[in-house]
Design an enzyme around this catalytic site. Structure first.
Site, PDB file in Angstrom:
ATOM      1  CB  CYS A  10      -0.987  -0.001   1.171  1.00 15.76           C
ATOM      2  SG  CYS A  10      -0.265   0.226   2.812  1.00 15.76           S
ATOM      3  NE  ARG A  16      -4.487   1.378   1.621  1.00 15.54           N
ATOM      4  CZ  ARG A  16      -4.329   1.956   0.446  1.00 15.54           C
ATOM      5  NH1 ARG A  16      -5.204   1.752  -0.525  1.00 15.54           N
ATOM      6  NH2 ARG A  16      -3.293   2.750   0.224  1.00 15.54           N
ATOM      7  CG  ASP A 128      -4.984   5.209   2.982  1.00 13.24           C
ATOM      8  OD1 ASP A 128      -5.140   4.859   4.171  1.00 13.24           O
ATOM      9  OD2 ASP A 128      -3.954   5.770   2.566  1.00 13.24           O
TER      10      ASP A 128
END
Length: 158
Positions: A10, A16, A128
Site C-alpha cells: 500500500c 492496508r 485507504d
C-alpha cells in the site's frame, strides 16, 4: 517444495498492507497452509519506515484476532521483485507505482490488485482508511478477509 512468497503493498505500509499480511497469515494458519507461504508487506513510500502499523488499524484488527506485528518498510525494487512470486497492491495508484518500478515483463507479471481476489465484495480497491473513521478500518478488514480467502483458493488451485 519451496514456499510461494507474497508481498502486499500500500502507500505507507501502516494500514492496508500490514493488515493484509496479518489476515493472510491468520487465514493460512486456519487452513493449515502456513508452511507453504511466506508473507510480507511494504509501502510505496518510506515515509513511515521503521514504524509499527497505525494504532487505529491495530485496534480494529485486534478485535478480530489479527495481530499487526510488522514494521513499515518501503518496497525495495531490486530485491522484492526478484524474491516475491506475487506482489499485490491495494489500489490503482499502488498498481501504477509498482508497474513503473518493475523492470521487465516478468516482474510485471507478478503484479495483481487485492480486490481481484474478492469473491463476496465488489470493490475496485481497498480504500485507504487513514483519514476516515472507524467504518473505514472495518471495511478494509472486511475486504481483506474476503480477498485473502479468494487468494488462498486461487493459489491452492494452481
Amino acid at each position: 517444495m519451496s514456499k510461494k512468497n507474497i508481498l502486499f503493498v500500500c502507500l505507507g505500509n501502516i494500514c492496508r498492507s500490514p493488515s493484509a499480511e496479518a489476515v493472510m497469515k491468520a487465514k493460512l494458519k486456519e487452513f493449515g497452509l502456513e508452511k507453504k507461504y511466506y508473507v510480507d508487506s511494504a509501502g510505496i513510500t518510506g515515509f513511515h519506515e521503521g514504524e509499527p502499523a497505525d494504532n487505529r488499524m491495530r485496534q480494529h484488527a485486534n478485535r478480530r484476532n489479527y495481530h499487526l506485528t510488522s514494521i513499515s518498510r518501503p518496497v525495495n525494487a531490486s530485491v522484492d521483485f526478484e524474491w516475491f512470486d506475487y506482489i499485490i497492491g491495494m489500489d490503482d495508484q499502488n498498481m501504477r507505482d509498482l508497474s513503473h518500478i518493475a523492470k521487465n515483463e516478468s516482474e510485471l507479471s507478478k503484479l495483481s490488485k487485492m480486490t481481484d481476489y474478492c469473491t463476496n465484495y465488489v470493490h475496485d480497491s481497498v480504500p485507504d482508511p487513514y483519514y476516515g473513521g472507524a467504518s473505514g478500518f472495518e471495511l478494509v478488514l472486511d475486504l481483506l478477509e474476503d480477498a485473502c480467502e479468494g487468494l488462498i483458493q486461487r493459489l491452492e488451485d494452481e
